[in-house]
Motif scaffolding. Sequence first.
Motif, short mmCIF file in Angstrom:
data_model
loop_
_atom_site.label_atom_id
_atom_site.label_comp_id
_atom_site.label_asym_id
_atom_site.label_seq_id
_atom_site.Cartn_x
_atom_site.Cartn_y
_atom_site.Cartn_z
N LEU A 45 0.93 -0.87 -0.66
CA LEU A 45 -0.33 0.50 -0.24
C LEU A 45 1.17 1.16 -0.25
N HIS A 46 1.44 1.82 -0.75
CA HIS A 46 2.53 2.84 -1.14
C HIS A 46 2.05 4.18 -0.98
N ASP A 47 0.50 4.06 -1.43
CA ASP A 47 -0.28 5.34 -1.64
C ASP A 47 -1.73 5.17 -0.92
N PRO A 48 -1.77 6.34 0.14
CA PRO A 48 -3.09 6.14 1.16
C PRO A 48 -4.60 5.15 -0.22
N ILE A 49 -4.87 4.91 0.41
CA ILE A 49 -6.69 4.58 -0.27
C ILE A 49 -7.72 4.73 0.60
N THR A 50 -8.39 5.30 0.18
CA THR A 50 -9.67 6.13 1.11
C THR A 50 -10.51 4.71 1.47
N ILE A 51 -11.23 4.47 1.73
CA ILE A 51 -12.08 3.32 2.55
C ILE A 51 -13.31 4.12 4.03
N ALA A 52 -14.36 4.49 3.18
CA ALA A 52 -15.17 5.14 3.89
C ALA A 52 -16.48 4.51 3.63
N LYS A 53 -17.86 5.23 4.31
CA LYS A 53 -19.00 4.28 4.64
C LYS A 53 -19.62 5.47 3.49
N ALA A 54 -20.43 5.03 2.91
CA ALA A 54 -21.53 5.45 1.77
C ALA A 54 -22.21 7.21 1.99
N GLY A 55 -22.02 8.11 1.67
CA GLY A 55 -22.09 8.99 1.90
C GLY A 55 -23.92 9.72 2.03
N ILE A 56 -24.69 8.65 0.78
CA ILE A 56 -25.83 9.37 0.99
C ILE A 56 -27.08 9.22 1.47
#
Length: 321
Positions: free
Chosen positions: A294-305
Amino acid sequence: MTTYCCGIDIGGTKMAAGIVTPEGETLALCSTGEHRRRDESGVMDLAAELVRQACTEAGINLSDLTGVGVGMAGHMRSRDGVVLFTSNLDGFRDYPLTRELSSRLGGLRTILENDANCQAWAEYQFGAGKGHDDMVFVTVSTGIGAGIIINGRLYRGRTGTAGEIGHTIVEPKSDIVCTCGNKGCFMALASTLNLDTIAKRKSRRLPTRIFPDPDAHPGGRLDGRHIMAHARDGDAVALAIINEYADYLGIMLYNIFQIFNPSAIILGGGLMNWEFGYFERMQEKFAALAGDMLHDPITIAKAGIGVGSGVLGAASLLLEG
């Protein structure tokens, strides 16, 4: 003149239709559960009725719509507007949905998409995926599906069925059967589809109040809410299921990371409401597997809608460039 779009989300328990502006504002939202009792033709009649009802509530005419977008779980041949297969409702095999619905709406332009693709597009345009031109949306609930955005475009694959990650096999030696007929699918092991079977097996070696408990799961089927209720009481089986499901999801996120290398993975569906470290454990499992890769950050997020994302996405697909 404002251009309005209509989105329809046809689910296993609810069908909803809404009027949406190009800015993503939902002006009216109408829903029903009556479609479950109807055949294909009856479902289309009811869908057309919902569209007209939503137009009335939004204060517009049917002629003010640029079109209708329809989202539905299952395999779709989107370019032809045909439902190949869905496990949510009876029938709908090789069914020409867009032709049938359009004919009930005076020839209004109608398009069809897998429901996960609709939700992915909604999150990309207006939700937690906004600003990420390479993202994957994953929905985890009764079933599991995904929508893939590459370079700001929805990726559908050759026949329009790309994103069916629920049918990727994560446990080849498992004997738990998926709706597709294969064993060991991600959806069979990490959605609510087989909660009864999984809970019963775990109850043979762990203390539990899930079985027998006639009030725990009316109708004889466990769902995610029942697992949470038992987990709050400290039930060992419920807590074990939450941990196991989180691990499987972490494995799937790792696979998505390796295949697509997106800048964001957005997670939706009913199981995102699970507590007791479900989301955190999933993230930890992913990070442990990815490690130094994992060289670069990855966004892991819950849905916003959240509620209404299927309708919003189906409608906004009409504006896809």
